[in-house]
Design a protein around this motif. Structure first.
Motif, PDB file in Angstrom:
ATOM      1  N   TYR A  54     -80.430  41.531 -33.619  1.00 42.07           N
ATOM      2  CA  TYR A  54     -80.583  41.441 -32.175  1.00 42.07           C
ATOM      3  C   TYR A  54     -81.946  41.946 -31.700  1.00 42.07           C
ATOM      4  O   TYR A  54     -82.481  41.445 -30.727  1.00 42.07           O
ATOM      5  CB  TYR A  54     -79.467  42.188 -31.468  1.00 42.07           C
ATOM      6  CG  TYR A  54     -78.160  41.429 -31.425  1.00 42.07           C
ATOM      7  CD1 TYR A  54     -78.073  40.100 -31.842  1.00 42.07           C
ATOM      8  CD2 TYR A  54     -77.018  42.036 -30.973  1.00 42.07           C
ATOM      9  CE1 TYR A  54     -76.880  39.416 -31.800  1.00 42.07           C
ATOM     10  CE2 TYR A  54     -75.812  41.344 -30.925  1.00 42.07           C
ATOM     11  CZ  TYR A  54     -75.754  40.038 -31.336  1.00 42.07           C
ATOM     12  OH  TYR A  54     -74.571  39.361 -31.280  1.00 42.07           O
ATOM     13  N   HIS A  55     -82.521  42.933 -32.398  1.00 40.32           N
ATOM     14  CA  HIS A  55     -83.826  43.424 -31.940  1.00 40.32           C
ATOM     15  C   HIS A  55     -84.890  42.323 -32.008  1.00 40.32           C
ATOM     16  O   HIS A  55     -85.883  42.377 -31.296  1.00 40.32           O
ATOM     17  CB  HIS A  55     -84.271  44.666 -32.719  1.00 40.32           C
ATOM     18  CG  HIS A  55     -84.687  44.403 -34.122  1.00 40.32           C
ATOM     19  ND1 HIS A  55     -83.828  44.538 -35.186  1.00 40.32           N
ATOM     20  CD2 HIS A  55     -85.868  44.004 -34.650  1.00 40.32           C
ATOM     21  CE1 HIS A  55     -84.458  44.251 -36.303  1.00 40.32           C
ATOM     22  NE2 HIS A  55     -85.707  43.918 -36.005  1.00 40.32           N
ATOM     23  N   GLU A  56     -84.668  41.299 -32.832  1.00 38.93           N
ATOM     24  CA  GLU A  56     -85.628  40.201 -32.930  1.00 38.93           C
ATOM     25  C   GLU A  56     -85.617  39.323 -31.674  1.00 38.93           C
ATOM     26  O   GLU A  56     -86.515  38.517 -31.473  1.00 38.93           O
ATOM     27  CB  GLU A  56     -85.343  39.343 -34.160  1.00 38.93           C
ATOM     28  CG  GLU A  56     -85.567  40.072 -35.471  1.00 38.93           C
ATOM     29  CD  GLU A  56     -85.270  39.186 -36.660  1.00 38.93           C
ATOM     30  OE1 GLU A  56     -86.204  38.468 -37.094  1.00 38.93           O
ATOM     31  OE2 GLU A  56     -84.121  39.208 -37.142  1.00 38.93           O
ATOM     32  N   LEU A  57     -84.610  39.483 -30.834  1.00 40.05           N
ATOM     33  CA  LEU A  57     -84.534  38.701 -29.597  1.00 40.05           C
ATOM     34  C   LEU A  57     -85.357  39.325 -28.474  1.00 40.05           C
ATOM     35  O   LEU A  57     -85.729  38.636 -27.522  1.00 40.05           O
ATOM     36  CB  LEU A  57     -83.073  38.552 -29.149  1.00 40.05           C
ATOM     37  CG  LEU A  57     -82.133  37.897 -30.157  1.00 40.05           C
ATOM     38  CD1 LEU A  57     -80.718  37.846 -29.605  1.00 40.05           C
ATOM     39  CD2 LEU A  57     -82.620  36.509 -30.541  1.00 40.05           C
ATOM     40  N   ARG A  58     -85.662  40.617 -28.582  1.00 39.60           N
ATOM     41  CA  ARG A  58     -86.449  41.281 -27.542  1.00 39.60           C
ATOM     42  C   ARG A  58     -87.814  40.617 -27.413  1.00 39.60           C
ATOM     43  O   ARG A  58     -88.498  40.364 -28.398  1.00 39.60           O
ATOM     44  CB  ARG A  58     -86.658  42.758 -27.877  1.00 39.60           C
ATOM     45  CG  ARG A  58     -85.423  43.580 -27.832  1.00 39.60           C
ATOM     46  CD  ARG A  58     -85.768  45.050 -28.095  1.00 39.60           C
ATOM     47  NE  ARG A  58     -84.623  45.747 -28.627  1.00 39.60           N
ATOM     48  CZ  ARG A  58     -84.660  46.599 -29.644  1.00 39.60           C
ATOM     49  NH1 ARG A  58     -85.797  46.875 -30.245  1.00 39.60           N
ATOM     50  NH2 ARG A  58     -83.565  47.180 -30.051  1.00 39.60           N
ATOM     51  N   GLY A  59     -88.196  40.333 -26.165  1.00 42.49           N
ATOM     52  CA  GLY A  59     -89.501  39.741 -25.895  1.00 42.49           C
ATOM     53  C   GLY A  59     -89.528  38.225 -25.970  1.00 42.49           C
ATOM     54  O   GLY A  59     -90.554  37.614 -25.653  1.00 42.49           O
ATOM     55  N   LEU A  60     -88.427  37.601 -26.374  1.00 46.48           N
ATOM     56  CA  LEU A  60     -88.418  36.140 -26.468  1.00 46.48           C
ATOM     57  C   LEU A  60     -88.279  35.503 -25.087  1.00 46.48           C
ATOM     58  O   LEU A  60     -87.604  36.033 -24.209  1.00 46.48           O
ATOM     59  CB  LEU A  60     -87.260  35.662 -27.345  1.00 46.48           C
ATOM     60  CG  LEU A  60     -87.323  36.008 -28.822  1.00 46.48           C
ATOM     61  CD1 LEU A  60     -86.130  35.395 -29.547  1.00 46.48           C
ATOM     62  CD2 LEU A  60     -88.617  35.543 -29.447  1.00 46.48           C
ATOM     63  N   PRO A  61     -88.892  34.327 -24.918  1.00 48.26           N
ATOM     64  CA  PRO A  61     -88.724  33.612 -23.654  1.00 48.26           C
ATOM     65  C   PRO A  61     -87.305  33.049 -23.544  1.00 48.26           C
ATOM     66  O   PRO A  61     -86.671  32.738 -24.552  1.00 48.26           O
ATOM     67  CB  PRO A  61     -89.749  32.479 -23.745  1.00 48.26           C
ATOM     68  CG  PRO A  61     -89.948  32.266 -25.213  1.00 48.26           C
ATOM     69  CD  PRO A  61     -89.753  33.619 -25.856  1.00 48.26           C
ATOM     70  N   VAL A  62     -86.831  32.947 -22.306  1.00 52.22           N
ATOM     71  CA  VAL A  62     -85.526  32.348 -22.020  1.00 52.22           C
ATOM     72  C   VAL A  62     -85.781  31.092 -21.210  1.00 52.22           C
ATOM     73  O   VAL A  62     -86.472  31.134 -20.184  1.00 52.22           O
ATOM     74  CB  VAL A  62     -84.613  33.319 -21.234  1.00 52.22           C
ATOM     75  CG1 VAL A  62     -83.285  32.653 -20.888  1.00 52.22           C
ATOM     76  CG2 VAL A  62     -84.383  34.592 -22.034  1.00 52.22           C
ATOM     77  N   TYR A  63     -85.226  29.971 -21.674  1.00 54.94           N
ATOM     78  CA  TYR A  63     -85.418  28.686 -21.019  1.00 54.94           C
ATOM     79  C   TYR A  63     -84.102  28.163 -20.473  1.00 54.94           C
ATOM     80  O   TYR A  63     -83.037  28.393 -21.052  1.00 54.94           O
ATOM     81  CB  TYR A  63     -85.998  27.659 -22.012  1.00 54.94           C
ATOM     82  CG  TYR A  63     -87.375  28.016 -22.493  1.00 54.94           C
ATOM     83  CD1 TYR A  63     -88.486  27.781 -21.691  1.00 54.94           C
ATOM     84  CD2 TYR A  63     -87.569  28.595 -23.742  1.00 54.94           C
ATOM     85  CE1 TYR A  63     -89.768  28.115 -22.133  1.00 54.94           C
ATOM     86  CE2 TYR A  63     -88.840  28.931 -24.191  1.00 54.94           C
ATOM     87  CZ  TYR A  63     -89.929  28.693 -23.377  1.00 54.94           C
ATOM     88  OH  TYR A  63     -91.190  29.032 -23.808  1.00 54.94           O
ATOM     89  N   GLY A  64     -84.202  27.408 -19.377  1.00 58.06           N
ATOM     90  CA  GLY A  64     -83.045  26.718 -18.837  1.00 58.06           C
ATOM     91  C   GLY A  64     -82.769  25.465 -19.632  1.00 58.06           C
ATOM     92  O   GLY A  64     -83.555  25.054 -20.492  1.00 58.06           O
ATOM     93  N   ALA A  65     -81.652  24.809 -19.318  1.00 53.42           N
ATOM     94  CA  ALA A  65     -81.253  23.599 -20.040  1.00 53.42           C
ATOM     95  C   ALA A  65     -82.276  22.479 -19.896  1.00 53.42           C
ATOM     96  O   ALA A  65     -82.428  21.646 -20.788  1.00 53.42           O
ATOM     97  CB  ALA A  65     -79.883  23.130 -19.558  1.00 53.42           C
TER      98      ALA A  65
END
Length: 178
Positions: free
Chosen positions: A98-109
C-alpha cells in the motif's frame, strides 16, 4: 512521536505472548511480511531490533530487543507498529504494498486527473485511499470494481483510476461534475 517517513504501518500490539517479552501483533495484511524484518518502529519507543518473530494465527508474536518480561510486553499494548519500506520483503509480480500507492495520481473514468493518493488507511472491513484533490481531501474505497490500480511494465503501481462502474460523488464531487 510520529513514525519516520518511508515507513508503513503493519498493525498494532495486542498484548503479551508468553512470559519472556513476546508480544502479539494484529497485522494489517499478510503476517508473513513481518517474519523476516530486522527491526520495527514502535509508537512511543522508536526503532527496536526484532530478536525473533513467530507465526501465531492469525498474526505474529514479536520478541523485541529490550522487551524481556511479560510486563514489558504489556506496556506495548495498543501501540502501532511500522516497518521501514526498504525492509519489507519483495512481492510476487503484480502485487504491491500500500505504501507504493502514496503519491500516485488518481484519475476519473474519463481519464481526467482528480487528485493524488496521500495515504492508505485500514478502515476495518475495507481499505480507504486518502486522496487530496481540488476541493480538499477525501476518502476513496480501494474496492473492485470501482477502483483499479494500474501497473507499469515492471508490475509496480503507477496510477489509480476510477472505473465506469464507480458511483458518482466518491470524492465529494457533484454528480454533474463527474
Amino acid at each position: 512521536m510520529n513514525p519516520p517517513d518511508d515507513t508503513t504501518r503493519l498493525g498494532h500490539f495486542l498484548g503479551p505472548h508468553g512470559v519472556s517479552g513476546g508480544v502479539k501483533v494484529y497485522v494489517l495484511g499478510d503476517p508473513a511480511q513481518l517474519l523476516e524484518l530486522p527491526r520495527v518502529w514502535v509508537e512511543g519507543r522508536g526503532w527496536l531490533r526484532v530478536r525473533r518473530a513467530d507465526p501465531l494465527a492469525p498474526g505474529v508474536a514479536l520478541h523485541l530487543a529490550g522487551i524481556i518480561t511479560r510486563e514489558g510486553a504489556e506496556a506495548l499494548r495498543g501501540a502501532n507498529v511500522y516497518a521501514a519500506d526498504a525492509d519489507l520483503p519483495p512481492l510476487e509480480e503484480g502485487e504491491y504494498y500500500y505504501h507504493e500507492l502514496r503519491g500516485l495520481p488518481v484519475y476519473g473514468a474519463a481519464g481526467e486527473r482528480l487528485g493524488e493518493v496521500a495515504d492508505v488507511q485500514d478502515a476495518g472491513h475495507q481499505d480507504l485511499l486518502v486522496v487530496t484533490h481540488a476541493a480538499g481531501e477525501g476518502f476513496l474505497p480501494l474496492q473492485a470494481p470501482y477502483v483499479e490500480v494500474r501497473l507499469n511494465a515492471q508490475g509496480r503501481p503507477e496510477a489509480v483510476a476510477l472505473t465506469d462502474e464507480a458511483p458518482a460523488g466518491l470524492l465529494g464531487e457533484e454528480e454533474g461534475e463527474a
